[in-house]
Design a protein around this motif. Sequence first.
Motif, short mmCIF file in Angstrom:
data_model
loop_
_atom_site.label_atom_id
_atom_site.label_comp_id
_atom_site.label_asym_id
_atom_site.label_seq_id
_atom_site.Cartn_x
_atom_site.Cartn_y
_atom_site.Cartn_z
N PHE A 352 24.99 43.97 22.69
CA PHE A 352 25.51 44.34 21.37
C PHE A 352 26.58 45.43 21.50
N ALA A 353 27.58 45.34 20.64
CA ALA A 353 28.76 46.20 20.72
C ALA A 353 28.45 47.69 20.78
N PRO A 354 27.51 48.23 19.96
CA PRO A 354 27.29 49.68 20.02
C PRO A 354 26.85 50.18 21.38
N PHE A 355 26.22 49.31 22.17
CA PHE A 355 25.67 49.76 23.44
C PHE A 355 26.72 49.78 24.56
N PHE A 356 27.87 49.17 24.31
CA PHE A 356 28.95 49.28 25.29
C PHE A 356 29.51 50.70 25.35
N GLN A 357 29.29 51.47 24.29
CA GLN A 357 29.79 52.84 24.27
C GLN A 357 29.27 53.65 25.45
N HIS A 391 24.14 52.72 14.99
CA HIS A 391 24.39 51.44 15.65
C HIS A 391 25.74 50.81 15.29
N ILE A 392 26.60 51.54 14.60
CA ILE A 392 27.88 50.94 14.24
C ILE A 392 28.79 50.84 15.46
N ALA A 393 29.69 49.87 15.41
CA ALA A 393 30.68 49.68 16.48
C ALA A 393 32.04 49.46 15.84
N LEU A 394 32.53 50.50 15.18
CA LEU A 394 33.81 50.40 14.48
C LEU A 394 34.98 50.85 15.35
N CYS A 395 34.70 51.23 16.59
CA CYS A 395 35.77 51.70 17.48
C CYS A 395 35.86 50.87 18.75
N ASP A 396 35.37 49.64 18.71
CA ASP A 396 35.41 48.83 19.93
C ASP A 396 36.83 48.50 20.34
#
Length: 584
Positions: A352-357, A391-396
């Motif tokens: 999931f995208a948030p966890f790539f951070q 859990h947001i991913a607004l900066c991917d």
Amino acid sequence: MYLEKINGPEDIKKLKKEQLQTLADETRNALINKISNVGGHSGPNLGVVELTIAMHYVFDSPKDKIVFDVSHQSYPHKILTGRKQAFMDSNHFGDVTGYTNPLESEHDLFTIGHTSTSVSLALGLAKGRDLKKTNENVIAIIGDGSLSGGEALEALDYAGEYKNNLIIIVNDNDQSIAENHGGIYKTLKELRENNGESNHNMFKAFGLEYKYLNDGHNIEKLIELFESVKGIDHPVVLHIHTIKGKGLSYAEANRELWHAGGPFNIEDGSSKGGGFNLDPTVFESLKELLDNNDKAVVLNAGTPMGLGFIKGVREKYVNRGQFIDVGIAEENAVAMSSGIAKNGGTAVFGTFAPFFQRTYDQISHDLCLNDNPATMLVVSPGIYGMNTNTHIALCDIQMFAHIPNLIYLAPASKEEYRQMFKFATTQKEHPVAIRVPVVFTQSGVEDTTDYSVYNKNKVEIKGSKVAIFAVGAMLPMALETAKKVKEETGLEITVINPRFLTGLDEELLTKLKENHELVITLEDGELIGGYGQTIASFYGDMNIKVKNYGISKAFHTDFKADELLAENGMSVEQLTAYIKKSVY
């Protein structure tokens, strides 16, 4: 009923020990009342009810500092610290978040939704206490699944040489989200089977005192254990064995399925609807790859269901060595992917995208600096992904698009995703990441694009005066806006699907100057530093107006996607009005 009188930990201390199990039963019932109606993290919370009651019975929160790892086990804590109405009364279900939150209560110290952080945060609190020369206890609660995360191991390593009070509660239910993976779990299993007496003790190896409790649902034994370490003058690990899903037979039997989910019927666990629905497109693409390429491997970091590799499906590929769950260790997964690609394999890492951070350095350094052709699937990014501030991913786009050598692709349809995935897993030039939307639209037209020709955009509608660049999931809004503009003005505007986010189609941008006066960009992530601003920079010294639309810079939480888009000027009506005002 005891729970009605519990408004904080001080009220728990007024009860006799023999009354606490009744309080536990009432607390578990309140918990089930809410999650059965609105969903949430079921299994982790059901398993720590007794532990939480005993902890608050012995320690003195908020003076004593309690840090919950990932917050998936914080619901009983919320019930017992003045927020029970949010679990007992449907009119108040929305009063609290699913994670610890200092804005809700003085008993919550951090807003936390990512794993493996509690011991590090607790060490910081302990050091702050030492500097102030106060004497409160500092308690970190961490689940066994979270121990696979690098930060947890780094913190345990430092804790081994720390000299003052630190109490680390390891809540061991022998389960992460899916089953645990990694060598440390062999050690934990051996400790459980030998009542904590095994010589293979990772905690002692870190230099930490260690105590074990096999029955983590025996309140009297929990109280005895906690009282034995209250006020301790050095770090100690309390390894406590609990049952995930305790109190619901079906949750105990299927711990993976009942980690979290939507509303359900208490009688049999059947769904009331509204849970997580996975589009099969991603799994289908991965399955086809693995079935046709014996040098291919899919990696995941503790969230296999996000790729469709649910229990009963993934075992086939695990046994063939083609599916690897590294545990909650995204950094390891990215670096392993780079190594696999370097040595001739076809590696796909998805989560999931948030966890790539958490793995920016490995993406930039280990993968992209070395230019190894691994593939990353960034699942559920942007505004249509998860919607809580943890859990947001607004900066991917900002994260991926500016790393050299990386190709970041944004499909706008199921057909584009399939072609992009085929390209990513067959090319051998560069690392590729694909922005995988929550829901795929289906164009009905096969995509035959050659994505090895980099940074070429697709013109969906060819028009004049106004051009809209719409990233991925924003394309339907752009097409609807074009339709409405034509209906109301007769003007056919241009709509462009960028597809590539790591570079500009400069040939197309230059050509647009011939008969366009306004360029609009739409993206479902943060505006600042996003895709649109790269286009604005290109046109910076030219006689063409650029209007960028994106999400404002904030930790948005508990939002509805369409409402937040509209707040930032993105709706068909708002865009149409802006175009009419700007052109006429």
